[in-house]
Design an enzyme around this catalytic site. Structure first.
Site, PDB file in Angstrom:
ATOM      1  CG  HIS A   1      14.391   4.137   2.522  1.00 36.71           C
ATOM      2  ND1 HIS A   1      13.168   3.671   2.106  1.00 36.71           N
ATOM      3  CD2 HIS A   1      15.206   4.047   1.432  1.00 36.71           C
ATOM      4  CE1 HIS A   1      13.239   3.339   0.830  1.00 36.71           C
ATOM      5  NE2 HIS A   1      14.456   3.545   0.397  1.00 36.71           N
TER       6      HIS A   1
ATOM      7  CB  SER B   1      12.624  -6.459  -3.873  1.00 34.40           C
ATOM      8  OG  SER B   1      12.768  -5.345  -4.700  1.00 34.40           O
TER       9      SER B   1
ATOM     10  CE  LYS C   1      14.531  -2.592  -4.180  1.00 33.36           C
ATOM     11  NZ  LYS C   1      14.798  -1.437  -5.104  1.00 33.36           N
TER      12      LYS C   1
HETATM   13  P1  A3P Z   1      10.814  -6.144  -7.432  1.00 33.66           P
HETATM   14  O1  A3P Z   1      12.283  -6.055  -7.204  1.00 33.66           O
HETATM   15  O2  A3P Z   1      10.167  -7.227  -6.632  1.00 33.66           O
HETATM   16  O3  A3P Z   1      10.449  -6.210  -8.882  1.00 33.66           O
HETATM   17  P2  A3P Z   1      11.394   0.466  -4.041  1.00 33.66           P
HETATM   18  O4  A3P Z   1      10.823   1.506  -4.950  1.00 33.66           O
HETATM   19  O5  A3P Z   1      10.931   0.605  -2.618  1.00 33.66           O
HETATM   20  O6  A3P Z   1      12.859   0.392  -4.176  1.00 33.66           O
HETATM   21  O7  A3P Z   1      10.774  -0.921  -4.479  1.00 33.66           O
HETATM   22  C1  A3P Z   1      11.132  -1.500  -5.726  1.00 33.66           C
HETATM   23  C2  A3P Z   1      10.165  -2.622  -6.021  1.00 33.66           C
HETATM   24  O8  A3P Z   1       8.895  -2.049  -6.413  1.00 33.66           O
HETATM   25  C3  A3P Z   1      10.630  -3.485  -7.183  1.00 33.66           C
HETATM   26  O9  A3P Z   1      10.150  -4.782  -6.886  1.00 33.66           O
HETATM   27  C4  A3P Z   1       9.889  -2.852  -8.357  1.00 33.66           C
HETATM   28  O10 A3P Z   1       9.749  -3.722  -9.458  1.00 33.66           O
HETATM   29  C5  A3P Z   1       8.549  -2.564  -7.694  1.00 33.66           C
HETATM   30  N1  A3P Z   1       7.762  -1.563  -8.432  1.00 33.66           N
HETATM   31  C6  A3P Z   1       8.091  -0.288  -8.693  1.00 33.66           C
HETATM   32  N2  A3P Z   1       7.138   0.297  -9.435  1.00 33.66           N
HETATM   33  C7  A3P Z   1       6.183  -0.643  -9.661  1.00 33.66           C
HETATM   34  C8  A3P Z   1       4.951  -0.668 -10.388  1.00 33.66           C
HETATM   35  N3  A3P Z   1       4.529   0.404 -11.069  1.00 33.66           N
HETATM   36  N4  A3P Z   1       4.250  -1.814 -10.393  1.00 33.66           N
HETATM   37  C9  A3P Z   1       4.659  -2.903  -9.710  1.00 33.66           C
HETATM   38  N5  A3P Z   1       5.827  -2.953  -9.020  1.00 33.66           N
HETATM   39  C10 A3P Z   1       6.577  -1.829  -8.998  1.00 33.66           C
END
Ligand code: A3P
Length: 284
Positions: A97, A127, A42
């Site tokens: 991860h 998140s 996340k």
């Molecule tokens: P939120 O849940 O705070 O919205 P991961 O890819 O490590 O699982 O992380 C997911 C988080 O990255 C989510 O955060 C998601 O919305 C955010 N995220 C993914 N792509 C993004 C982008 N292009 N711009 C901003 N946030 C992004």
């Protein structure tokens, strides 16, 4: 509550076995041309993957629009995806991860480039709280208070945020290791993409850079079914409970933490980050 974890050395791992993890660590051969993205869950993993994939195609979006993100850059520790990693043609791109002490040993003798993305752990906690509700294979809680406690104690998948970050940051300063944060991407995506492309040794023309930027915006990724997890199997994810592309902002923790939680978090944060060099984290 859904799936259970495998606990090894105090770290809960989802959907794996000790034998699989150990054989990955001892036998997987990292190649010098590999590009690896690593994160605590996340932290913006899918964002940095998308950036790396689009830098690879010099901004041409046809690959990210036609191929699932976990086929473009598969998960090393997911057994079903390991063959995809091994059999990738050309310079390989994959994601993990894993905490540093579980990572394939061959990496540490290679010239493979590894990008570690990190994020304010308070936002990571939030998140994860929302995302975990959607994932069927992990141990889950509906109570925010319990999730908060589990996070601080490292009783969540891949263990403690503090240990993960401290472990990987030991690599800082190595030529083939880049640390970047969600906050930097959020604040200045252009400069961040330039930094990543420079690290990867790829020169982008202004038009190519603009095309990368267009395709890695929150909205573009939210709309791209190859990247937004809407095609993750129902066996793995309950799509009625949430989305990968949730809010995409910094500081959402302020909408969730009580004053007492904020203070409790700060105290653990201070203790667990003690001794790390100042100025390491942009959210401090
Ligand atoms: P939120 O849940 O705070 O919205 P991961 O890819 O490590 O699982 O992380 C997911 C988080 O990255 C989510 O955060 C998601 O919305 C955010 N995220 C993914 N792509 C993004 C982008 N292009 N711009 C901003 N946030 C992004």
């Amino acid at each position: 509550m859904t799936g259970e974890y495998l606990w090894i050395e105090g770290i809960p791992f989802p959907k794996t076995t000790t034998e699989d993890l150990r054989s990955l660590q001892d036998q997987f051969v990292v190649r010098d041309e590999d590009v690896i993205t690593v994160s605590y869950p996340k932290s913006g993993t899918n964002w940095i993957k998308e950036i790396v994939n689009l830098i690879h195609t010099k901004g041409d979006s046809s690959w990210v629009q036609s191929t699932l993100s976990w086929e473009r850059s598969p998960w090393l520790e997911v057994k079903e995806q390991l063959d995809l990693v091994v059999n990738q043609k050309g310079p390989r791109s994959y994601t993990s991860h894993l905490p540093v002490q579980f990572f394939p040993k061959s990496f540490f003798k290679s010239k493979a480039k590894l990008i570690y993305i990190m994020r304010n752990p308070r936002d990571v906690l939030i998140s994860a709280y929302h995302f975990n509700k959607t994932v069927k294979v992990i141990k889950n809680t509906d109570s925010f208070e319990e999730h908060f406690e589990w996070f601080l104690q490292g009783k969540v998948m891949f263990g403690s945020w503090f240990d993960h970050v401290r472990g990987w940051l030991q690599m800082k300063g190595k030529e083939n290791f880049l640390v970047i944060s969600y906050e930097e991407l959020y604040q200045d995506i252009r400069a961040s993409v330039e930094r990543v492309s420079q690290f990867l040794g790829v020169k982008l023309s202004p038009g190519e850079l603009n095309s990368v930027l267009k395709n890695v915006s929150f909205q573009a990724m939210k709309d791209n079914k190859m990247s937004n997890f809407s095609l993750v199997s129902d066996a793995y994810m309950d799509h009625s409970k949430g989305k990968l592309m949730r809010k995409g902002i910094t500081g959402d923790w302020k909408n969730h933490f009580t004053v007492a939680q904020s203070e409790a978090f700060d105290q653990v944060y201070r203790e667990k980050t003690a001794g790390l060099p100042p100025g390491l984290f942009p959210w401090d």
